[in-house]
Design a protein around this motif. Structure first.
Motif, PDB file in Angstrom:
ATOM      1  N   PRO A 138     -43.031  54.135 -37.583  1.00  0.00           N
ATOM      2  CA  PRO A 138     -43.198  54.382 -36.142  1.00  0.00           C
ATOM      3  C   PRO A 138     -44.238  53.496 -35.465  1.00  0.00           C
ATOM      4  CG  PRO A 138     -42.948  56.463 -37.308  1.00  0.00           C
ATOM      5  CD  PRO A 138     -43.045  55.390 -38.352  1.00  0.00           C
ATOM      6  N   PRO A 139     -45.394  53.223 -36.088  1.00  0.00           N
ATOM      7  CA  PRO A 139     -46.351  52.326 -35.408  1.00  0.00           C
ATOM      8  C   PRO A 139     -45.787  50.932 -35.154  1.00  0.00           C
ATOM      9  CG  PRO A 139     -47.442  53.538 -37.164  1.00  0.00           C
ATOM     10  CD  PRO A 139     -45.984  53.798 -37.319  1.00  0.00           C
ATOM     11  N   VAL A 140     -44.926  50.449 -36.062  1.00  0.00           N
ATOM     12  CA  VAL A 140     -44.317  49.134 -35.861  1.00  0.00           C
ATOM     13  C   VAL A 140     -43.340  49.185 -34.687  1.00  0.00           C
ATOM     14  CG1 VAL A 140     -42.927  47.323 -36.925  1.00  0.00           C
ATOM     15  CG2 VAL A 140     -44.603  48.568 -38.289  1.00  0.00           C
ATOM     16  N   LEU A 141     -42.605  50.282 -34.582  1.00  0.00           N
ATOM     17  CA  LEU A 141     -41.693  50.443 -33.447  1.00  0.00           C
ATOM     18  C   LEU A 141     -42.470  50.489 -32.132  1.00  0.00           C
ATOM     19  CD1 LEU A 141     -39.180  53.096 -34.864  1.00  0.00           C
ATOM     20  CD2 LEU A 141     -38.827  50.636 -34.601  1.00  0.00           C
ATOM     21  N   LEU A 142     -43.618  51.166 -32.136  1.00  0.00           N
ATOM     22  CA  LEU A 142     -44.452  51.203 -30.927  1.00  0.00           C
ATOM     23  C   LEU A 142     -44.955  49.801 -30.577  1.00  0.00           C
ATOM     24  CD1 LEU A 142     -46.534  54.470 -31.503  1.00  0.00           C
ATOM     25  CD2 LEU A 142     -44.661  54.101 -29.879  1.00  0.00           C
ATOM     26  N   ALA A 143     -45.287  49.014 -31.606  1.00  0.00           N
ATOM     27  CA  ALA A 143     -45.714  47.631 -31.354  1.00  0.00           C
ATOM     28  C   ALA A 143     -44.574  46.830 -30.738  1.00  0.00           C
ATOM     29  CB  ALA A 143     -46.182  46.979 -32.657  1.00  0.00           C
ATOM     30  N   ALA A 144     -43.349  47.059 -31.219  1.00  0.00           N
ATOM     31  CA  ALA A 144     -42.195  46.356 -30.661  1.00  0.00           C
ATOM     32  C   ALA A 144     -41.974  46.739 -29.199  1.00  0.00           C
ATOM     33  CB  ALA A 144     -40.948  46.669 -31.485  1.00  0.00           C
ATOM     34  N   LEU A 145     -42.119  48.034 -28.884  1.00  0.00           N
ATOM     35  CA  LEU A 145     -41.973  48.473 -27.496  1.00  0.00           C
ATOM     36  C   LEU A 145     -43.063  47.868 -26.616  1.00  0.00           C
ATOM     37  CD1 LEU A 145     -41.087  52.255 -28.000  1.00  0.00           C
ATOM     38  CD2 LEU A 145     -39.619  50.511 -26.968  1.00  0.00           C
ATOM     39  N   ALA A 146     -44.288  47.819 -27.139  1.00  0.00           N
ATOM     40  CA  ALA A 146     -45.374  47.197 -26.379  1.00  0.00           C
ATOM     41  C   ALA A 146     -45.078  45.726 -26.140  1.00  0.00           C
ATOM     42  CB  ALA A 146     -46.696  47.351 -27.137  1.00  0.00           C
ATOM     43  N   GLY A 147     -44.464  45.067 -27.128  1.00  0.00           N
ATOM     44  CA  GLY A 147     -44.101  43.664 -26.957  1.00  0.00           C
ATOM     45  C   GLY A 147     -43.110  43.452 -25.835  1.00  0.00           C
ATOM     46  N   VAL A 148     -42.127  44.354 -25.727  1.00  0.00           N
ATOM     47  CA  VAL A 148     -41.160  44.263 -24.629  1.00  0.00           C
ATOM     48  C   VAL A 148     -41.877  44.380 -23.287  1.00  0.00           C
ATOM     49  CG1 VAL A 148     -39.137  45.325 -23.551  1.00  0.00           C
ATOM     50  CG2 VAL A 148     -39.276  45.165 -26.035  1.00  0.00           C
ATOM     51  N   GLY A 149     -42.795  45.344 -23.202  1.00  0.00           N
ATOM     52  CA  GLY A 149     -43.546  45.509 -21.958  1.00  0.00           C
ATOM     53  C   GLY A 149     -44.405  44.302 -21.636  1.00  0.00           C
ATOM     54  N   GLY A 150     -45.045  43.732 -22.659  1.00  0.00           N
ATOM     55  CA  GLY A 150     -45.877  42.554 -22.433  1.00  0.00           C
ATOM     56  C   GLY A 150     -45.082  41.363 -21.943  1.00  0.00           C
ATOM     57  N   VAL A 151     -43.924  41.123 -22.575  1.00  0.00           N
ATOM     58  CA  VAL A 151     -43.073  40.007 -22.159  1.00  0.00           C
ATOM     59  C   VAL A 151     -42.562  40.231 -20.737  1.00  0.00           C
ATOM     60  CG1 VAL A 151     -40.908  38.788 -22.608  1.00  0.00           C
ATOM     61  CG2 VAL A 151     -42.424  39.384 -24.499  1.00  0.00           C
ATOM     62  N   ALA A 152     -42.200  41.482 -20.409  1.00  0.00           N
ATOM     63  CA  ALA A 152     -41.727  41.776 -19.056  1.00  0.00           C
ATOM     64  C   ALA A 152     -42.817  41.501 -18.017  1.00  0.00           C
ATOM     65  CB  ALA A 152     -41.266  43.230 -18.973  1.00  0.00           C
ATOM     66  N   LEU A 153     -44.040  41.917 -18.315  1.00  0.00           N
ATOM     67  CA  LEU A 153     -45.154  41.653 -17.394  1.00  0.00           C
ATOM     68  C   LEU A 153     -45.376  40.156 -17.202  1.00  0.00           C
ATOM     69  CD1 LEU A 153     -47.978  44.177 -18.383  1.00  0.00           C
ATOM     70  CD2 LEU A 153     -46.830  44.004 -16.162  1.00  0.00           C
ATOM     71  N   MET A 154     -45.191  39.411 -18.274  1.00  0.00           N
ATOM     72  CA  MET A 154     -45.514  37.993 -18.244  1.00  0.00           C
ATOM     73  C   MET A 154     -44.430  37.163 -17.569  1.00  0.00           C
ATOM     74  SD  MET A 154     -46.699  35.755 -21.516  1.00  0.00           S
ATOM     75  CE  MET A 154     -45.311  36.410 -22.389  1.00  0.00           C
ATOM     76  N   THR A 155     -43.168  37.592 -17.664  1.00  0.00           N
ATOM     77  CA  THR A 155     -42.075  36.710 -17.266  1.00  0.00           C
ATOM     78  C   THR A 155     -41.262  37.185 -16.066  1.00  0.00           C
ATOM     79  OG1 THR A 155     -40.562  37.767 -18.847  1.00  0.00           O
ATOM     80  CG2 THR A 155     -41.810  35.866 -19.634  1.00  0.00           C
ATOM     81  N   LEU A 156     -41.176  38.501 -15.870  1.00  0.00           N
ATOM     82  CA  LEU A 156     -40.335  38.991 -14.778  1.00  0.00           C
ATOM     83  C   LEU A 156     -41.044  38.846 -13.437  1.00  0.00           C
ATOM     84  CD1 LEU A 156     -38.637  42.234 -16.165  1.00  0.00           C
ATOM     85  CD2 LEU A 156     -37.637  39.976 -15.847  1.00  0.00           C
ATOM     86  N   THR A 157     -40.284  38.514 -12.436  1.00  0.00           N
ATOM     87  CA  THR A 157     -40.799  38.444 -11.070  1.00  0.00           C
ATOM     88  C   THR A 157     -39.979  39.378 -10.189  1.00  0.00           C
ATOM     89  OG1 THR A 157     -39.322  36.600 -10.515  1.00  0.00           O
ATOM     90  CG2 THR A 157     -41.513  36.048 -11.368  1.00  0.00           C
ATOM     91  N   GLY A 158     -40.513  39.663  -9.005  1.00  0.00           N
ATOM     92  CA  GLY A 158     -39.833  40.598  -8.125  1.00  0.00           C
ATOM     93  C   GLY A 158     -38.468  40.120  -7.667  1.00  0.00           C
ATOM     94  N   ASP A 159     -38.241  38.802  -7.649  1.00  0.00           N
ATOM     95  CA  ASP A 159     -36.959  38.285  -7.182  1.00  0.00           C
ATOM     96  C   ASP A 159     -36.066  37.828  -8.331  1.00  0.00           C
ATOM     97  OD1 ASP A 159     -38.534  36.201  -7.971  1.00  0.00           O
ATOM     98  OD2 ASP A 159     -38.062  34.892  -6.266  1.00  0.00           O
ATOM     99  N   ALA A 160     -36.332  38.328  -9.554  1.00  0.00           N
ATOM    100  CA  ALA A 160     -35.520  37.952 -10.706  1.00  0.00           C
ATOM    101  C   ALA A 160     -34.085  38.435 -10.520  1.00  0.00           C
ATOM    102  CB  ALA A 160     -36.108  38.548 -11.982  1.00  0.00           C
ATOM    103  N   ALA A 161     -33.136  37.521 -10.622  1.00  0.00           N
ATOM    104  CA  ALA A 161     -31.724  37.857 -10.416  1.00  0.00           C
ATOM    105  C   ALA A 161     -31.111  38.348 -11.716  1.00  0.00           C
ATOM    106  CB  ALA A 161     -30.964  36.628  -9.916  1.00  0.00           C
ATOM    107  N   LEU A 162     -30.371  39.471 -11.646  1.00  0.00           N
ATOM    108  CA  LEU A 162     -29.724  40.040 -12.824  1.00  0.00           C
ATOM    109  C   LEU A 162     -28.226  39.775 -12.743  1.00  0.00           C
ATOM    110  CD1 LEU A 162     -31.622  43.452 -13.163  1.00  0.00           C
ATOM    111  CD2 LEU A 162     -31.991  41.337 -14.429  1.00  0.00           C
TER     112      LEU A 162
END
Length: 305
Positions: A138-162
């Motif tokens: 479970p701690p490794v899974l939490l680290a993976a989830l934190a990684g997703v959040g970190g990458v999202a903070l670093m790369t996503l912008t408000g006008d990102a097109a989906l």
């Protein structure tokens, strides 16, 4: 029953072996991390140097030349079950993955693609449970989830097109590689990482070539920038990167390997600052720290587990 305490000499040998094992593990992690670090630049190279709207051509020229060179250098062919195993892995890692990832690169901002790619450790954990019957701590899974959040903070912008098709292609590509990591771990090594990379790239390139000719054809001309872009992704991001990646799969836990993919977005951000004069916001710096912290924390927690 008499229990004999370990002698000081035995304790010293045990401590030395533990330090040696830890140093080897760190070396394996660093070498494997070079692969996602190089892949982090493929989106930028695709957008800046490659001709528009040719994902199949980009995939073919990334796989086939590099595969043929590695095959010619090593002069070894698969044997026995490694013929069909190489075919399966070639499809997952290259023949299906590369067209999808280039298609996504043409249709998605790099930040969206990076955030989707950050989900890979969670997919690897799921496939590990299904295929290897191995549970991720479970701690490794939490680290993976934190990684997703970190990458999202670093790369996503408000006008990102989906773009729906781009998102679907990116998710599918990430899932294919996650499955290939687990299958490679399950099957072991049919040969050295350089040899197996040559097998897979050649098979994938031969599978892709007819579709490239049928659906895209060959360009009437290539500029110097195009040639430079294809050479970069073929040599640096493929022929050199994938043997390191496959070597890491053989030596590390599947989730450890996939967590190293979180190295890519921070590398891309640093390259942008150093080489292109870009600036990072406070949120992007926070995301970079969280992503790298997730990589380190996941490795430490996974090793303890």
């Amino acid at each position: 029953m008499r229990v004999t305490a370990p002698t000081p000499a035995a304790q010293d040998r045990s401590a030395t072996a533990e330090r040696t094992g830890s140093a080897a593990n760190v070396r394996d992690l660093l070498l494997t991390a070079l692969a996602p670090a190089s892949w982090a630049t493929v989106y930028a190279v695709t957008a800046a140097l490659l001709p528009d709207g040719r994902p199949l051509l980009a995939a073919t020229l990334r796989a086939l030349p590099a595969g043929l060179v590695l095959l010619a250098v090593n002069r070894r062919l698969p044997k026995g079950v490694w013929w069909w195993r190489s075919l399966v892995l070639a499809v997952l890692n290259f023949a299906a993955f590369l067209p999808l990832i280039f298609f996504a690169a043409y249709r998605l901002p790099g930040g969206v693609a990076a955030t989707i790619g950050a989900v890979q450790p969670l997919l690897v954990a799921g496939f590990s449970l299904l295929v290897l019957r191995a549970r991720t701590a479970p701690p490794v899974l939490l680290a993976a989830l934190a990684g997703v959040g970190g990458v999202a903070l670093m790369t996503l912008t408000g006008d990102a097109a989906l773009d729906p098709l781009g998102v679907a292609a990116s998710v599918t590509a990430v899932a294919l590689v996650a499955l290939s990591i687990v299958l490679t771990k399950k099957w072991g090594a049919g040969a050295s990482p350089v040899v197996t990379t040559g097998w897979q790239l050649t098979i994938a390139g031969l599978l892709l070539a007819p579709f490239t000719l049928a659906f895209e054809g060959l360009p009437s001309h290539l500029t110097g920038a195009n040639v430079l872009g294809y050479a970069y992704i073929g040599v640096i991001a493929t022929a050199l990167a994938y043997p390191l990646f496959f070597r890491g799969i053989g030596r590390l836990a599947p989730t450890s390997v996939s967590l190293l993919g979180l190295v890519g977005p921070p590398v891309a951000a640093v390259v942008g600052v150093v080489a292109m004069g870009q600036t990072l916001t406070v949120w992007q710096v926070a995301g970079l720290v969280v992503a790298l912290g997730a990589v380190v924390g996941g490795q430490v927690l996974g090793r303890r587990g």
